[in-house]
Each structure stands twice: as structure tokens, then as C-alpha cells.
Design a protein around this motif. Sequence first.
Motif, PDB file in Angstrom:
ATOM      1  N   ASP A 123       0.835  -1.202   0.000  1.00 21.29           N
ATOM      2  CA  ASP A 123       0.000   0.000   0.000  1.00 21.29           C
ATOM      3  C   ASP A 123       0.869   1.252   0.000  1.00 21.29           C
ATOM      4  OD1 ASP A 123       0.989  -0.128   2.520  1.00 21.29           O
ATOM      5  OD2 ASP A 123      -0.943  -0.154   3.549  1.00 21.29           O
ATOM      6  N   ASP A 124       1.887   1.229  -0.834  1.00 19.38           N
ATOM      7  CA  ASP A 124       2.695   2.430  -1.030  1.00 19.38           C
ATOM      8  C   ASP A 124       1.746   3.599  -1.345  1.00 19.38           C
ATOM      9  OD1 ASP A 124       4.569   0.452  -0.948  1.00 19.38           O
ATOM     10  OD2 ASP A 124       5.372   0.771  -2.949  1.00 19.38           O
ATOM     11  N   GLU A 125       2.078   4.747  -0.887  1.00 19.22           N
ATOM     12  CA  GLU A 125       1.323   5.996  -1.123  1.00 19.22           C
ATOM     13  C   GLU A 125       0.203   6.229  -0.111  1.00 19.22           C
ATOM     14  OE1 GLU A 125       0.108   6.900  -5.232  1.00 19.22           O
ATOM     15  OE2 GLU A 125       1.050   5.010  -5.775  1.00 19.22           O
ATOM     16  N   ILE A 126      -0.258   5.184   0.570  1.00 20.34           N
ATOM     17  CA  ILE A 126      -1.393   5.370   1.476  1.00 20.34           C
ATOM     18  C   ILE A 126      -0.911   5.987   2.787  1.00 20.34           C
ATOM     19  CG2 ILE A 126      -3.224   4.227   2.775  1.00 20.34           C
ATOM     20  CD1 ILE A 126      -3.688   4.241  -0.215  1.00 20.34           C
ATOM     21  N   ASP A 127      -1.611   7.025   3.203  1.00 22.37           N
ATOM     22  CA  ASP A 127      -1.340   7.670   4.488  1.00 22.37           C
ATOM     23  C   ASP A 127      -2.512   7.345   5.417  1.00 22.37           C
ATOM     24  OD1 ASP A 127      -0.882   9.251   6.650  1.00 22.37           O
ATOM     25  OD2 ASP A 127      -0.832  11.156   5.552  1.00 22.37           O
ATOM     26  N   TYR A 128      -2.270   6.438   6.351  1.00 21.37           N
ATOM     27  CA  TYR A 128      -3.360   5.972   7.206  1.00 21.37           C
ATOM     28  C   TYR A 128      -3.793   7.018   8.233  1.00 21.37           C
ATOM     29  CZ  TYR A 128      -3.248   1.369   5.138  1.00 21.37           C
ATOM     30  OH  TYR A 128      -3.359   0.337   4.249  1.00 21.37           O
ATOM     31  N   THR A 129      -3.033   8.071   8.360  1.00 21.64           N
ATOM     32  CA  THR A 129      -3.510   9.132   9.258  1.00 21.64           C
ATOM     33  C   THR A 129      -4.731   9.839   8.666  1.00 21.64           C
ATOM     34  OG1 THR A 129      -2.048  10.793   8.305  1.00 21.64           O
ATOM     35  CG2 THR A 129      -1.178   9.522  10.148  1.00 21.64           C
ATOM     36  N   LEU A 130      -4.951   9.621   7.344  1.00 23.57           N
ATOM     37  CA  LEU A 130      -6.148  10.197   6.719  1.00 23.57           C
ATOM     38  C   LEU A 130      -7.406   9.401   7.067  1.00 23.57           C
ATOM     39  CD1 LEU A 130      -4.663  10.902   3.159  1.00 23.57           C
ATOM     40  CD2 LEU A 130      -5.124  12.568   4.970  1.00 23.57           C
ATOM     41  N   TYR A 131      -7.204   8.181   7.538  1.00 19.82           N
ATOM     42  CA  TYR A 131      -8.348   7.362   7.948  1.00 19.82           C
ATOM     43  C   TYR A 131      -8.956   7.983   9.210  1.00 19.82           C
ATOM     44  CZ  TYR A 131     -11.020   3.056   8.617  1.00 19.82           C
ATOM     45  OH  TYR A 131     -12.037   2.138   8.739  1.00 19.82           O
ATOM     46  N   ASN A 132     -10.265   8.138   9.202  1.00 22.09           N
ATOM     47  CA  ASN A 132     -10.899   8.865  10.300  1.00 22.09           C
ATOM     48  C   ASN A 132     -11.955   8.009  10.993  1.00 22.09           C
ATOM     49  OD1 ASN A 132     -12.028  10.640  12.051  1.00 22.09           O
ATOM     50  ND2 ASN A 132     -12.834  12.059  10.501  1.00 22.09           N
ATOM     51  N   PRO A 133     -11.560   7.293  12.044  1.00 26.52           N
ATOM     52  CA  PRO A 133     -12.541   6.459  12.742  1.00 26.52           C
ATOM     53  C   PRO A 133     -13.531   7.260  13.573  1.00 26.52           C
ATOM     54  CG  PRO A 133     -10.395   6.285  13.782  1.00 26.52           C
ATOM     55  CD  PRO A 133     -10.207   7.154  12.589  1.00 26.52           C
ATOM     56  N   ASN A 134     -13.399   8.571  13.550  1.00 24.98           N
ATOM     57  CA  ASN A 134     -14.348   9.439  14.256  1.00 24.98           C
ATOM     58  C   ASN A 134     -15.203  10.250  13.286  1.00 24.98           C
ATOM     59  OD1 ASN A 134     -13.234   8.698  16.848  1.00 24.98           O
ATOM     60  ND2 ASN A 134     -11.482   9.998  16.343  1.00 24.98           N
ATOM     61  N   HIS A 135     -15.274   9.776  12.054  1.00 22.76           N
ATOM     62  CA  HIS A 135     -16.029  10.539  11.051  1.00 22.76           C
ATOM     63  C   HIS A 135     -17.492  10.686  11.493  1.00 22.76           C
ATOM     64  CE1 HIS A 135     -17.656  11.886   7.237  1.00 22.76           C
ATOM     65  NE2 HIS A 135     -16.426  11.979   6.755  1.00 22.76           N
ATOM     66  N   PRO A 136     -18.024  11.884  11.463  1.00 22.86           N
ATOM     67  CA  PRO A 136     -19.397  12.085  11.957  1.00 22.86           C
ATOM     68  C   PRO A 136     -20.452  11.360  11.135  1.00 22.86           C
ATOM     69  CG  PRO A 136     -18.547  14.089  10.926  1.00 22.86           C
ATOM     70  CD  PRO A 136     -17.398  13.159  11.062  1.00 22.86           C
ATOM     71  N   SER A 137     -20.131  10.994   9.896  1.00 18.91           N
ATOM     72  CA  SER A 137     -21.137  10.333   9.062  1.00 18.91           C
ATOM     73  C   SER A 137     -21.152   8.812   9.239  1.00 18.91           C
ATOM     74  CB  SER A 137     -20.896  10.672   7.588  1.00 18.91           C
ATOM     75  OG  SER A 137     -20.986  12.058   7.386  1.00 18.91           O
ATOM     76  N   GLY A 138     -20.278   8.315  10.056  1.00 28.79           N
ATOM     77  CA  GLY A 138     -20.300   6.876  10.322  1.00 28.79           C
ATOM     78  C   GLY A 138     -19.185   6.103   9.650  1.00 28.79           C
ATOM     79  N   SER A 139     -19.202   4.782   9.890  1.00 28.36           N
ATOM     80  CA  SER A 139     -18.069   3.942   9.491  1.00 28.36           C
ATOM     81  C   SER A 139     -17.906   3.847   7.979  1.00 28.36           C
ATOM     82  CB  SER A 139     -18.228   2.544  10.081  1.00 28.36           C
ATOM     83  OG  SER A 139     -19.447   1.967   9.641  1.00 28.36           O
ATOM     84  N   ALA A 140     -18.995   4.042   7.247  1.00 30.20           N
ATOM     85  CA  ALA A 140     -18.881   3.971   5.783  1.00 30.20           C
ATOM     86  C   ALA A 140     -17.992   5.074   5.236  1.00 30.20           C
ATOM     87  CB  ALA A 140     -20.264   4.053   5.144  1.00 30.20           C
ATOM     88  N   TYR A 141     -17.766   6.096   6.042  1.00 32.58           N
ATOM     89  CA  TYR A 141     -16.992   7.240   5.575  1.00 32.58           C
ATOM     90  C   TYR A 141     -15.605   7.318   6.212  1.00 32.58           C
ATOM     91  CZ  TYR A 141     -21.370   8.794   3.541  1.00 32.58           C
ATOM     92  OH  TYR A 141     -22.518   8.855   2.791  1.00 32.58           O
ATOM     93  N   TYR A 142     -15.262   6.318   7.024  1.00 22.60           N
ATOM     94  CA  TYR A 142     -13.969   6.384   7.702  1.00 22.60           C
ATOM     95  C   TYR A 142     -12.811   6.517   6.697  1.00 22.60           C
ATOM     96  CZ  TYR A 142     -16.152   4.868  12.115  1.00 22.60           C
ATOM     97  OH  TYR A 142     -16.919   4.783  13.244  1.00 22.60           O
ATOM     98  N   GLY A 143     -12.929   5.766   5.604  1.00 24.81           N
ATOM     99  CA  GLY A 143     -11.829   5.771   4.620  1.00 24.81           C
ATOM    100  C   GLY A 143     -12.065   6.719   3.469  1.00 24.81           C
ATOM    101  N   GLU A 144     -12.957   7.667   3.661  1.00 27.04           N
ATOM    102  CA  GLU A 144     -13.371   8.571   2.579  1.00 27.04           C
ATOM    103  C   GLU A 144     -12.192   9.264   1.901  1.00 27.04           C
ATOM    104  OE1 GLU A 144     -16.728  12.032   2.392  1.00 27.04           O
ATOM    105  OE2 GLU A 144     -15.187  12.232   3.927  1.00 27.04           O
ATOM    106  N   ALA A 145     -11.228   9.682   2.717  1.00 25.41           N
ATOM    107  CA  ALA A 145     -10.109  10.450   2.161  1.00 25.41           C
ATOM    108  C   ALA A 145      -9.130   9.578   1.388  1.00 25.41           C
ATOM    109  CB  ALA A 145      -9.371  11.171   3.286  1.00 25.41           C
TER     110      ALA A 145
END
Lengths: 357, 225
Positions: free
Chosen positions: B39-61
Motif C-alpha cells: 500500500d505504497d502511497e497510502i497515508d493511514y492518518t487520513l483514515y478517520n474512525p471518528n467521522h461524523p457520518s459513520g463507518s462507511a466514511y472512515y476511509g473517505e479520504a
Amino acid sequence: MAFKRLDPEDFVVSSNSVTSTVWSNNTPSLNTYFTSSTQKEGTSGPYYLNVYQTASDSDSAAVQFQIAYGNKNGGGGVNFDSAVPNVSATTTIYGQYRTLVLEDENANFIWGTTQTGSANGDNDFYVISPERARYKQTLFPGSLNLSIKSANGVATNTFIELTDNSNMVALPTYYGTQRAYQIISGSDGVSYDGSLGYDTLVGSYGLFLPDISTILLSAYALDQNSATMGINLATVQTADTFGDNPTLLYDAISSSIAPNLPTSGNVFELNSQETLTSDFVFIRARNSEYNYTENPSFISGSTGEVIFPYFINNPQTFPTTIGLYNDSNDLLAVAKLSRPIQKDFTKEALVRVKLDF
Amino acid sequence: MGYLNNAVVTVDAILTTKGRELLARNDSSFQITQFALADDEIDYTLYNPNHPSGSAYYGEAIDNMPLLEAFPSELQIMKFKLTTLPRGTAKMPVLDLGYAAITLKQGAQLAITPQTLNYLGNDQVFETSGYSATLGDVRLTNTFAGQGIQTESAISANANATETLGTNVSKTVIGTQFNITATTVNTLFGSNSQLRTTLTVTGLDSGARITIPVTITQQSLTLTA
């Protein structure tokens, strides 16, 4: 585990045929023709003539094809040695193609069913050879459309369009291991009226040899008048005389785009064909596999803790790259996805990787 | 209940520099037998387990990010491999070489014994399949060898590892210990007093990876812990 072994059923080999035009810049039809006086007057001049798509001194000039003339008796060429008659550059060309195509030093080229050319036994022909850089494997049967017109003033606007007869025959003729199709009057691999496409008393206009990417044009057929479907090309067959016959055919091809000709005459279309063999490798990541990553942003600190506590029981990864390895763990090939695939314990991934050779 | 994503994605692969080299050898070394994901290029700090829209949007970025095309250098791609670990893993395996950087004088020798931390519940620090070590420029060593793994593939890999006649190519060996002898060839230095490359070690079971700089110098041996 980071590496997963591939099973035999993960590999599929597939071959596909790809065709493309042979001319520079993927031009479907070559419409402009130039030669180089330097080449023509050089050591290769007696043997062949290079034809360019633009002026030969232009930066973008590239040889598109060569024209040569071969004569069994050496006519149309100056003898190499005055003490040895009938051996000239045209004999060399003739012998070259006789060996290459007929594989028999006693055989004659046969145009159509039985005709070998003029009664004096010249058995002569013109050769059109697309430059090697213009194609990858073979010429594509049925793609030849070549218009030629007599340019020497002998005939009045005599004009023919040539193609091969690959779309009219179930099987090609074989010379040794290579295919040969007759060149006929018509277009896109068929004659205009469903006939043979040539005068049977004269023979066909030549042979289309896709496997060696060569077009042989019968000088005898082209020298005929319009009554017998020729263009009065007036090939010079005189012994020990430089006939400059390649230029004769060059003029006939280039002058065929004169404005007084039908629009359809403005063509030299020819495609090449290449068989691309592809290896397909199916990459299968099961639901329990590849859910963690060594990506530094997945880890918090130097001791390896995952960045979010959420990832402990619900890890999410985003594979972007597939690496193909040998047993020695050498990375042989790599494929990038167009966007990340989300992978976790509830998802499986199936990706087909295509390797072209 | 999990679901099977049966949409087949087709991607075109390119040969790496190493792949071309092995293909040119015209022996059995160009034989694809295994794969890995990265997974070169992926920045997991962009993953947001606190996204207000729920888990479907955690990996939105991350979901729709455009990716770069592949690099042919085997050293610059497949850097961060995905790995298979038991669910509930709280700590990722980490490699420890004992050195943060290596500096060797000409002709000096060094043995490196990698260890894997946090692997399989810390039951062991050495991976069963061993480690692969890739030296970026094999010219910088007189010897670069792996030992300690006696599987047929590892023995074959080490026996057929790249040698160079002067070209800057990488070399990969497999083992639990890696022995390096710095080059004694003076002409490589030219007007420089040092030569530099990288050593990348990857755990073959864990996928853990570490890269450290390697410097060959005419100075005395110094190791930075």
C-alpha cells in the motif's frame, strides 16, 4: 505472511491479434512520397530506392518502404563485370527473393495459376518492402490497397487499384512455410466484380507475402496496356543498362495521387499484424489475508502499535500495488491499481494482472 | 457476515529492472511463483474512525485517491507490504537490525542478524522463513551473502544472486544472518571519500521492513547503534 504462493490455476495464457497501420504517425494511408538523391546515387542505389513520407532532409523523415527490381536475366541493371554478361544488381535481387520465397534455384515465380511473365523469360518483378521499423510481426492480409498510375505518358490515364485476394480464398498458397496471396485488381482483399481480378493470360499482379512483409509486383502484368488490365509501366529490361526501374514504380505510385484521378485513387493502405501473448495472473486475497500493513503511517511510534485502537479488531488496509515475485523473492513485475481497494476481514479481493511479452 | 467482492479488476503489469535483468539471463530465474500486496502511497492518518457520518466514511479520504503509475525500480516500489496477521493484533511486527546506519571502511566485514519484534505474540524473534536483504548497489561490497536458511529456494536464491561486472545493480539474498565485506576497489570512489547505498531487510513471514543507509569509507569502522 507477506508473500502468498500462486497456484497453477492462477495463471492463464492468452494470445490476441493486434493490427495497426505500418506508416509513420499511424497514418492509415500514405499520401505523400519522397526519395533521397543521396541514397539513390549511393552504393545502394542500383539495388533499391528508399521512399519517405516527407522530404528526406526533414527531421521527421523516416523510410516507409523500399522499392527494388529483380530480373532473372539481369536486364535493367548494369553488369557487375563486362566479362560476365547478365549478372547485375537486378540478378542479385532476383536471386535473393528466389531463395527466400521459392527455396529452389531452378524455380520461377508464378503469377496467378501458371504465368511466369514475358516470353523472353525475364520473370522479373518489383519488390515493395515496408521498412522493418514500421511493423512488428507480419503484414495483415486484406489490408493492402495500392493505387498506381502510369507516369510515363505511354498510356492515357491508365490507373489500377491493387489488393491481395486473401478475402476471396479459403486458404493461401504456401511457398515453403510462408503464406502467399495473389495480388489482384480490387480493394480490401477482394476483386471489384467477384472475378479473379486479373487477366488469366497475363497472370496476377504479383504476390503478397505477409510472413516476410514483402509485396512482389509482376513487371509483366504492370507493363500490359489497359486492354489486358495493365498500366503500360514500360519496365526497362535491356541487358547491361541501368533502367532505374524502382523509380519507374515510384513515379507510378506517387503520381497516382494526381488531382485528375478519382478520390479513391489516393491510397497506399497497408496494415501490420502482431500476435500479443499475455500472461494473466489471478491475485486472490482471502478475507483473512492482508488486513494489516507495514506502512509506517499504520503504526504509531517505534514499538509497532497500530495507529488507531479501532484497527486492533477492525483493521483496514488499502492495497495499491501488486508485486509478482520468483522463489528468490526477486520482484519481477509490478502492477498498480487505478485506485485503492479497501480490504478488511469482511472482504476478499480478486485482481487479474496482465503481463504482455 | 462477510461478502465476496467478485468484481475482477484487471491491471497491466510492468517488468521491474530486476525482472528485465532476470529475463535477459534466459534461465529459470524469471518464474513468477508468488505475489505480495503493498500500500505504497497510502497515508493511514487520513483514515478517520471518528467521522461524523459513520463507518462507511472512515476511509473517505483514501478511497478515491488517484495513484501514481508503477516505478520500474524494485527498490522504490512494494515498500510497505500488506501482511496476514491474526485478528486482534495490537502491535505490528518491527524489525531490529541492531544498527540505525552502517559505516564500513574498505575491506571491513560486518555480520547483521535481524530480529522481529511483536511477531506471533513475541514467541520468537527470528522468522521461520528468514529475511531477505537487498543491497541497493552490489558494487560496494566484495561479499554480500545470507546464511542460516537451508530451504531449497533460499539456497538456490543465494547461489544465483546477482553478481556484477561493474554495473550498478541491486542484490538480494536470503538468510537469518547477512555478512557484508566492503569493497576494496579504489576506482569506485573516484574523487569521493565515501560511497553510499541502502540496505533493505524484509521479514519473509511478517512482511516487516526496514531500510538503513550503508556508507563505505576509507575511515575506520564505526557503527551507530
